[in-house]
Design an enzyme around this catalytic site. Sequence first.
Site: not given
Length: 698
Positions: A65, A217
Amino acid sequence: MSELITAELVDLDLSAETKEAAARSLAERMAASGRVTDLEGFLADVAAREAQMPTGLDGGIGIPHCRSEHVTEPTLAFGRSAPGIDFGAPDGPADLIFLIAAPAGGDADHLSILSTLARQLMDETFTGALRSATAPERTAALIRGDASAAEPDAEPDAEPGAEPEPAVAESGAEPPAQAAEPAAQAPEPAEPDQRAEPTAAPEPTAAPFRIVAITSCPTGIAHTYMAAESLEKAGQAAGVEVFVETQGSAGFQRLDPQLIADADGVIFAHDVEVREKERFAGKPNVDVGVKAGINRPAELIAEVRQKAAHGETSAPARAAAPMDKGAEASDNYATRLRKWLMTGVSYMVPFVAAGGLLIALAFAIGGYTINKAPSVAEHFLWTESASWAALLFQIGSVAFGFLVPVLAGFIAYGMADRPGLVPGFVGGAIALTINAGFLGGLIAGLLAGAVVMAIQRVRIPPVLRGIMPVVVIPLISSAIVGFLMFLVIGKPIAAVQKGLTDWLSGLTGANAIILGVILGLMMCFDLGGPLNKVAYAFAVGGLAHPNEGSLKVMAAVMAAGMVPPLAMALATTLRGRLFTKAERENGKAAWVLGASFITEGAIPFAAADPLRVIPSAMAGGAVTGALSMAFGCTLRAPHGGIFVVPLIGQPLLYLLAIAAGVGVSTALVILLKGLRKPSPSHPSPAPADDGAGVPVAA
């Protein structure tokens, strides 16, 4: 607003063998649906994100991603691979691959949907349904939440439904009668329970152990929410209350302060800086990377409970230092040392730019003797250019005087957070006092950080915790650092600094050229990374006490740093067909970035094709550094690129050195890219698609 995923974005028979090929296959579906505008540019962003940290998860899941300017709207593509694809998960290949694409400014609604998906991936029922799905439409509906994972596909429904019919035919009415008996008897066992309830004496129950957690993250899309779900489930299994604050791309909602105050422990599972971490001071904590929160939540809960049982309170003693945010325990000392030094350098650079450019302008206006002008506070004539030049020089000198203290202070800050600032600045100022210079500042910063970290590990009574960061730590650490710098290591460091300065001032001939080559290679190896910053800091340190040698070093460093972006810009102009559309657009900006001495302008090219771009850049940088030293070019300004050429000694030869390096780098990168073989999966002759795509190691 389009749906996050459609049947066209689902591949239930993904044939890719590598994670790069899988990302390309799924990204092509996004591009075909108009959700990705530049395939190669998007894949380069995916590869850059993958390089930060593997995106494979336990349980056979891969979630490549990224956030990318080449994405028009938040999009998800799904692929299912029978043999599995290695995404770096500890338990082996992934058979469920989700490619998540978010635009650079993704809206909160879609990001919320993505966070919900990330939590679902922790549910075995959901992943099992994805593994058994037979139609892309149902798979897309499952991921969107339009279909329930508990409802099997149509084909599996038919088979179980066919089996009961012969069973009923053979046994006649008995099965219904047998089935009725348990139904009739079902309420009977409840009676004793109901009668027992009033007689049971209520017993006070102890409050459950309570944990608050932060997950985050780099992209803030997937791992953040998966770690949260994993921790919450592990808490339920352990009988522990877990409350998670997800600091993701959609922002974050702060935990209730009272909830934090009542918590028995804290878990930080993060790969980026935890925002407002001071809220959790005074609690036992466990600080790990976000993947640890996904893969071993039960261990983290057990660890924080153990710390609480032993009375450990590491959080108030030391909130994680800025350069240690997200660091795993496996990070070695060299990695942490590099991060600490980079912290100091990054905070020092603005002082370098402001002070150095002011001094350079002063020399340009008033000449090199302006440094002997009297203080403008006592003598300033508004109509004389010499007074204005003196003003600029004296302001710049004051700014330059902060270089070593700021360097030392923020190295200590990188190690020990805010408690390290005071002893770091004190140690840096002492380094200036004893003429230990730039090298002394480095040592003072490391000393200050180490001393504070040592003090923080000492157990103290709770009543003293409030004054530790304000009084005790600054007092003790400053005294220790001052003692060491003044009486123990300061003089030896000052002697080394003087020797280095004398060596630079005496550089001539072959020695100077070799140093120019080394500095040029360092400037171009990582394009703004640690080696680049070390070379730059080395040059800037010499400007604090300038001499002929240190001015040559500064000139060579800036010249070499201009080469990579200028070379990439020239290459995209001369042979644009060797580059993707995105790279050609980046090439236009690289002209300005290179001319301004912003080496980072070449990073997009190096990230997409490092094995061709980086060696080419290093070759050109080495040529430029060597020629600059050989020509005897000097530079008093620490920044500015071509805009400070009038302040350079031997300006025409300096420009010639830059042009030679740019020519070498351009020729090499064009040659290497021209020798590249087309990708077998893309036999199309379109040159723009033959660029530096995801097979980074090609």
